[in-house]
Design an enzyme around this catalytic site. Structure first.
Site, PDB file in Angstrom:
ATOM      1  N   ASP A  72      52.743  42.896  27.180  1.00 53.76           N
ATOM      2  CA  ASP A  72      52.039  43.990  26.906  1.00 53.76           C
ATOM      3  C   ASP A  72      51.679  44.809  25.885  1.00 53.76           C
ATOM      4  O   ASP A  72      52.820  46.362  25.915  1.00 53.76           O
ATOM      5  CB  ASP A  72      52.586  45.502  27.820  1.00 53.76           C
ATOM      6  CG  ASP A  72      51.953  45.148  29.170  1.00 53.76           C
ATOM      7  OD1 ASP A  72      51.459  45.184  29.984  1.00 53.76           O
ATOM      8  OD2 ASP A  72      53.478  45.575  30.415  1.00 53.76           O
ATOM      9  N   GLU A 304      44.405  48.818  34.912  1.00 54.39           N
ATOM     10  CA  GLU A 304      45.235  49.500  34.544  1.00 54.39           C
ATOM     11  C   GLU A 304      45.620  49.083  33.380  1.00 54.39           C
ATOM     12  O   GLU A 304      44.341  49.218  32.797  1.00 54.39           O
ATOM     13  CB  GLU A 304      46.787  48.895  35.082  1.00 54.39           C
ATOM     14  CG  GLU A 304      46.797  47.240  35.371  1.00 54.39           C
ATOM     15  CD  GLU A 304      48.127  46.866  35.522  1.00 54.39           C
ATOM     16  OE1 GLU A 304      48.898  47.593  36.010  1.00 54.39           O
ATOM     17  OE2 GLU A 304      48.737  45.610  35.203  1.00 54.39           O
TER      18      GLU A 304
END
Length: 537
Positions: A72, A304
């Site tokens: 991420d 997401e």
């Protein structure tokens, strides 16, 4: 929703959990030397670090990590270095006990120096705020919450660097017990929080924590019950993880956040504080700008990792989204809008804010020949080199199961940095080979003639998209994966085969041994499926 997706999501959350209050290592490990400018392809030297980094996965070998143990990622440039920050995740938990939010820096986006962790310990406000919420419901405090530290985003705002971070609480609401099958008490797990810390100097790694920005919010009052650990009807409306941030041309500042639950939210923040103006009512927590389905009944959507940018050249906000579970099926989608709060539309004109399936798809599990391929390729950061005007996509990708006989190879998380090209109608496409600072010598028609590998991707849950052969002949015909005539616009670097436009650049053939510069292309089908290719002969 497949059971595997749910189980893996829970297991991964547990793997990322860490409550350590040990101080972090703030000392630089290796001072990165500035790379000499390369003037031609012939003089170019390819990076040599391994994709399968098992041999250097330990903390003792962190000087050799480069882009190993990235998850991420978010990137910002300070004028000399690019700094990359990411989720608490490392193969075998190598970083555990040393702080939170791994970070590294690079001058060239190719060679990365691991610098340590950005947060020494979980801020006290998280536990205090959690237990204040619990007290309001008449619940006992949780003395030792299980924290997960996920998905930061870093931006420069004025003369300050803001780092918004996610902290989840992996304990059940009803009893406060840790989230395990044995402890299941018939309730959802606890609130998540987005916090903010700031610094004026990234190199010093001294941050001032500004406290809570926003938290998970429910529209179901005290009705947090569920029938089993596999009931994912989601107590929370918006889940306070995966922040992204954008400043509009008018000077408004917005936080985009959310994961699964009921979709992605946008909330305006005060430029003076970086926080919402108020959080008095559920509407104050933002407006939903993307969801996965057209009805409100599904509160557990495989959506997401939002990332938001504004491209002043096209006049659009681009909302990048991660679809599906993160171990294998992860794939990247993008929608756009001329308004920060939407509605966001896909390439087919479908309204993503109302739940339409989002196209284009930009990344997907894939495999060129002579390599294991990559899966779990999404949850991106997107940034621009203001000097060159080039845009970049960065995310992790994972090795498939049992790569080189390693049963845990899917936990090998390598950071990818890929160049973005923009189509003539204003959509981003991701180049299929990782950026490696290959010199951009002129590409002529003659250079394109030869053998290629092509991947035209469809959406296939958890399935690898594999390369097939394609050839461009000197008589301007294509064969193999494409057929028909081809032409090339040398000035725009656009290869057209039939009616398909492909955007060409020089990049590195990472699958070759040894790695060598080559020519690649990226494009989209008419329905927004990515087309990737590289020249192999």
């Amino acid at each position: 929703m497949k059971i595997f997706v749910i189980v893996f999501f829970v297991v991964f959350a547990l793997l990322l959990t860490s409550c350590s209050e040990d101080k972090i290592d703030l000392e630089p490990i290796v001072e990165q030397e500035k790379e000499e400018e390369v003037v031609s392809v012939e003089e170019y030297k390819a990076p040599t670090y391994a994709d399968h980094y098992l041999d250097v996965a330990s903390w003792a070998d962190r000087a050799d990590w480069n882009l190993a143990n990235v998850h991420d990622p978010s990137v910002v440039f300070d004028g000399e270095y690019y700094y990359m920050y990411g989720t608490d995740a490392s193969y075998g938990g190598a970083h555990l006990g040393r702080g939170h939010f791994l970070f590294r820096r690079s001058r060239d986006l190719v060679n990365w120096e691991f610098r340590g962790l950005a947060m020494a310990k979980t801020p006290g406000w998280v536990k205090d705020t959690l237990n204040s919420i619990r007290s309001g419901y008449g619940l006992e405090p949780i003395e030792n919450p299980r924290f997960g530290h996920w998905a930061p985003v870093v931006r420069k705002v004025g003369d300050v660097y803001r780092l918004y971070y996610s902290i989840i609480i992996d304990n059940y609401i009803a009893t406060g017990l840790p989230n395990t099958a044995e402890n299941f008490d018939g309730s959802w797990t606890e609130h998540a929080f987005i916090g903010l810390m700031e610094t004026k100097n990234l190199e010093l790694n001294i941050w001032t924590d500004r406290g809570m920005v926003i938290r998970s919010v429910s529209d179901r009052g005290s009705n947090w019950s569920r029938s089993s650990p596999y009931d994912w009807s989601a107590y929370f409306k918006f889940n306070a993880i995966d922040p992204s941030f954008v400043e509009t041309p008018e000077g408004e500042q917005w936080l985009i956040y959310g994961s699964w639950h009921s979709g992605i939210a946008a909330v305006e923040v005060d430029p003076a504080t970086g926080k919402p103006y108020k959080l008095d009512a559920i509407d104050d927590f933002g407006v939903r700008i993307a969801r996965r389905e057209n009805n409100n009944a599904n509160r557990w959507q495989a959506l997401e990792g939002p990332e938001i940018i504004y491209n002043e050249e096209t006049g659009y906000y681009y909302l990048f989204l991660a679809y599906d579970e993160l171990s294998k099926a992860y794939n990247t989608r993008v929608a756009r809008s001329q308004n920060i709060t939407g509605p966001y539309y896909g390439i087919n004109g479908a309204n993503i804010s109302n739940g339409a399936d989002c196209w284009p798809m930009l990344t997907h599990p894939y495999q060129f020949k002579n390599h294991s391929g990559w899966v779990g390729f999404a949850h991106c950061g997107v940034f621009k080199n203001e000097e060159t005007g080039d845009w970049f996509y960065t995310s992790q990708a994972r090795l498939p199961d049992n790569t080189d006989g390693n049963p845990y190879s899917n936990a090998i998380m390598m950071g990818h940095v890929n160049k973005i090209r923009w189509t003539e109608d204003g959509w981003p496409v991701v180049l299929p080979q990782r950026y490696a600072a290959v010199p951009q010598d002129e590409i002529t028609e003659e250079d394109l003639v030869g053998a290629w590998e092509n991947i035209t991707m469809e959406y296939r849950y958890q399935a690898m998209q594999k390369a097939t052969d394609m050839s461009l002949a000197s008589n301007k015909t294509a064969s193999g994966a494409f057929s028909g005539s081809w032409s090339y616009d040398e000035e725009k670097k656009i290869l057209t085969i039939g009616s398909t436009k492909l955007y060409v650049d020089r990049e590195l053939d990472w699958e070759a041994d040894p790695r060598v510069p080559t020519i690649v292309y990226s494009g989209l089908t008419a329905t927004g499926r990515p087309i990737w290719g590289k020249k192999v002969d």
